[in-house]
Design an enzyme around this catalytic site. Structure first.
Site, PDB file in Angstrom:
ATOM      1  N   LYS A  63      11.605 -14.814  -4.658  1.00 30.71           N
ATOM      2  CA  LYS A  63      10.332 -14.164  -4.993  1.00 30.71           C
ATOM      3  C   LYS A  63       9.814 -14.297  -6.342  1.00 30.71           C
ATOM      4  CE  LYS A  63       9.536 -11.397  -0.938  1.00 30.71           C
ATOM      5  NZ  LYS A  63       8.946 -10.039  -0.399  1.00 30.71           N
ATOM      6  N   SER A 146      12.279  -2.153 -10.297  1.00 32.63           N
ATOM      7  CA  SER A 146      12.274  -0.800  -9.496  1.00 32.63           C
ATOM      8  C   SER A 146      13.637  -0.114  -9.491  1.00 32.63           C
ATOM      9  CB  SER A 146      11.513  -1.113  -8.124  1.00 32.63           C
ATOM     10  OG  SER A 146      11.030  -0.222  -7.585  1.00 32.63           O
ATOM     11  N   ASP A 225       0.264   0.147  -9.713  1.00 31.56           N
ATOM     12  CA  ASP A 225       1.585   0.198  -8.875  1.00 31.56           C
ATOM     13  C   ASP A 225       1.290   1.627  -8.194  1.00 31.56           C
ATOM     14  OD1 ASP A 225       4.065   0.930  -8.339  1.00 31.56           O
ATOM     15  OD2 ASP A 225       4.977  -0.185  -9.842  1.00 31.56           O
ATOM     16  N   HIS A 258       2.966  -2.995  -7.574  1.00 34.13           N
ATOM     17  CA  HIS A 258       4.542  -2.960  -7.689  1.00 34.13           C
ATOM     18  C   HIS A 258       5.262  -3.945  -7.491  1.00 34.13           C
ATOM     19  CE1 HIS A 258       8.012  -0.564  -8.326  1.00 34.13           C
ATOM     20  NE2 HIS A 258       8.533  -0.939  -7.005  1.00 34.13           N
TER      21      HIS A 258
HETATM   22  N1  LIG Z   1       8.813  -1.033   2.732  1.00 33.98           N
HETATM   23  C1  LIG Z   1       8.061  -0.325   1.877  1.00 33.98           C
HETATM   24  C2  LIG Z   1       8.035  -0.985   0.501  1.00 33.98           C
HETATM   25  C3  LIG Z   1       9.172  -1.259  -0.153  1.00 33.98           C
HETATM   26  C4  LIG Z   1       8.983  -1.906  -1.481  1.00 33.98           C
HETATM   27  O1  LIG Z   1       8.057  -1.882  -2.130  1.00 33.98           O
HETATM   28  N2  LIG Z   1       9.978  -2.307  -2.192  1.00 33.98           N
HETATM   29  C5  LIG Z   1      10.002  -2.825  -3.478  1.00 33.98           C
HETATM   30  C6  LIG Z   1      11.052  -2.285  -4.345  1.00 33.98           C
HETATM   31  S1  LIG Z   1      10.574  -0.347  -4.281  1.00 33.98           S
HETATM   32  C7  LIG Z   1      11.862   0.308  -5.392  1.00 33.98           C
HETATM   33  O2  LIG Z   1      12.924   0.178  -5.579  1.00 33.98           O
HETATM   34  C8  LIG Z   1      10.546  -4.250  -3.558  1.00 33.98           C
HETATM   35  O3  LIG Z   1      10.793  -4.690  -4.449  1.00 33.98           O
HETATM   36  N3  LIG Z   1      10.200  -5.024  -2.255  1.00 33.98           N
HETATM   37  C9  LIG Z   1      10.014  -6.234  -2.331  1.00 33.98           C
HETATM   38  C10 LIG Z   1       8.899  -7.005  -2.104  1.00 33.98           C
HETATM   39  O4  LIG Z   1       8.838  -8.271  -1.832  1.00 33.98           O
HETATM   40  O5  LIG Z   1       7.976  -6.394  -2.795  1.00 33.98           O
HETATM   41  C11 LIG Z   1       7.031   0.466   2.579  1.00 33.98           C
HETATM   42  O6  LIG Z   1       6.593   0.198   3.651  1.00 33.98           O
HETATM   43  O7  LIG Z   1       5.820   0.667   1.688  1.00 33.98           O
END
Ligand SMILES: N[C@@H](CCC(=O)N[C@@H](CSC=O)C(=O)NCC(=O)O)C(=O)O
Length: 279
Positions: A63, A146, A225, A258
């Site tokens: 990603k 994060s 964010d 975020h």
């Molecule tokens: N599943 C969650 C959202 C989880 C999320 O946002 N994870 C972030 C890291 S948060 C802190 O460490 C992330 O990097 N996700 C991967 C991505 O592809 O964005 C929800 O339901 O809100």
């Protein structure tokens, strides 16, 4: 240490190879997976890239969009998993901010987590030295997003001299002062808050006697964010840096959220930041 990782998959990518590997982790006591991008030719350095909650060793390479510039700059990219897998601890996957994919890059001391939740040892004493040796002893820098930003800020301070440079994207800046940390820290480390401070990026910075990265730390943060005000709190790390004279470039980006749409927007600047430090 014997190091014979099993190849899960290897893919040509911008003249180099994006690989996924599995090895028997002594630190964790279970198989662990990691990803490694090798640019064409001899790399100038290795960048340890730590991902966040809910992520795995695949998230950053799939990603972040880092391989094109990493290839041009000659940077190898190493990304570990974010927790042990397959332990069957009751409740380990009930909350996406705790347990599976929420290792917080520390070694747990409390039952039932302590036997396997040992991500700091896994990364710093096992995976990183093995990959550095495999690549011929490359100088190394660290980056995280994060929870991985928390990992980058804390591991870089807890292991002085291990990293040439440090950068973070939307990091958890003070783990003991946010809800994710207030759940994970007592469960993994117990009730003694002194133990929490040893894994809190801002507390660690405030305890420094001299700036640990005099050339500066790069931090990017999206202003849209959803975790900014309650979980991330970059202003606490900014104040800690100011208190000890640590140069920090904190860039706030209007409208950005975020996730990896933001990470991929700023990743090139981070690779250039590290390439400059790695020579
Ligand atoms: N599943 C969650 C959202 C989880 C999320 O946002 N994870 C972030 C890291 S948060 C802190 O460490 C992330 O990097 N996700 C991967 C991505 O592809 O964005 C929800 O339901 O809100």
């Amino acid at each position: 240490m014997s190091w014979n990782p099993e190849v899960i998959g290897e893919y040509r990518c911008f003249g180099g190879v994006q690989g996924y590997y599995r090895h028997a982790s002594r630190a964790v006591g279970l198989p662990m997976q990691y990803s490694l991008y090798r640019p064409p030719g001899t790399p100038r350095g290795l960048l340890l890239c730590l991902a966040g909650l809910t992520c795995s060793e695949e998230t950053f390479p799939i990603k972040a969009g880092a391989q094109r510039l990493a290839s041009a700059l000659g940077l190898a990219l190493l990304s570990p998993d974010t927790s042990p897998r397959g332990t069957n601890i009751p409740g380990q996957a009930d909350d996406w901010g705790f347990g599976v994919a929420a290792g917080f890059y520390l070694d747990a001391t409390q039952a039932p987590w302590a036997p396997h939740w040992r991500m700091e040892s896994h990364v710093m004493q096992e995976l990183l030295p093995a990959v550095q040796a495999q690549l011929g002893g490359l100088p190394t820098s660290i980056l995280g997003h994060s929870m991985g930003g928390h990992g980058a800020l804390t591991l870089a301070q807890r292991h002085p001299g291990s990293f040439q440079s440090l950068s973070v994207i939307a990091p958890i800046s003070a783990l003991s002062q946010c809800p994710w940390g207030q759940k994970a820290l007592p469960a993994y480390l117990g009730a003694d808050e002194a133990q929490w401070a040893a894994h809190d990026a801002s507390a660690l910075m405030r305890a420094q006697s001299a700036p640990p990265f005099p050339a500066g730390i790069l931090m990017d943060q999206g202003e849209a964010d959803q975790f900014l005000s309650d979980q991330l709190k970059p202003e606490l790390f900014e104040a800690a840096c100011a208190a000890v004279g640590q140069p920090l470039t904190l860039r706030r980006h209007a409208g950005y959220g975020h996730g990896y749409y933001f990470v991929s927007t700023v990743i090139d600047d981070h690779l250039r930041h590290h390439a400059a430090a790695l020579g």
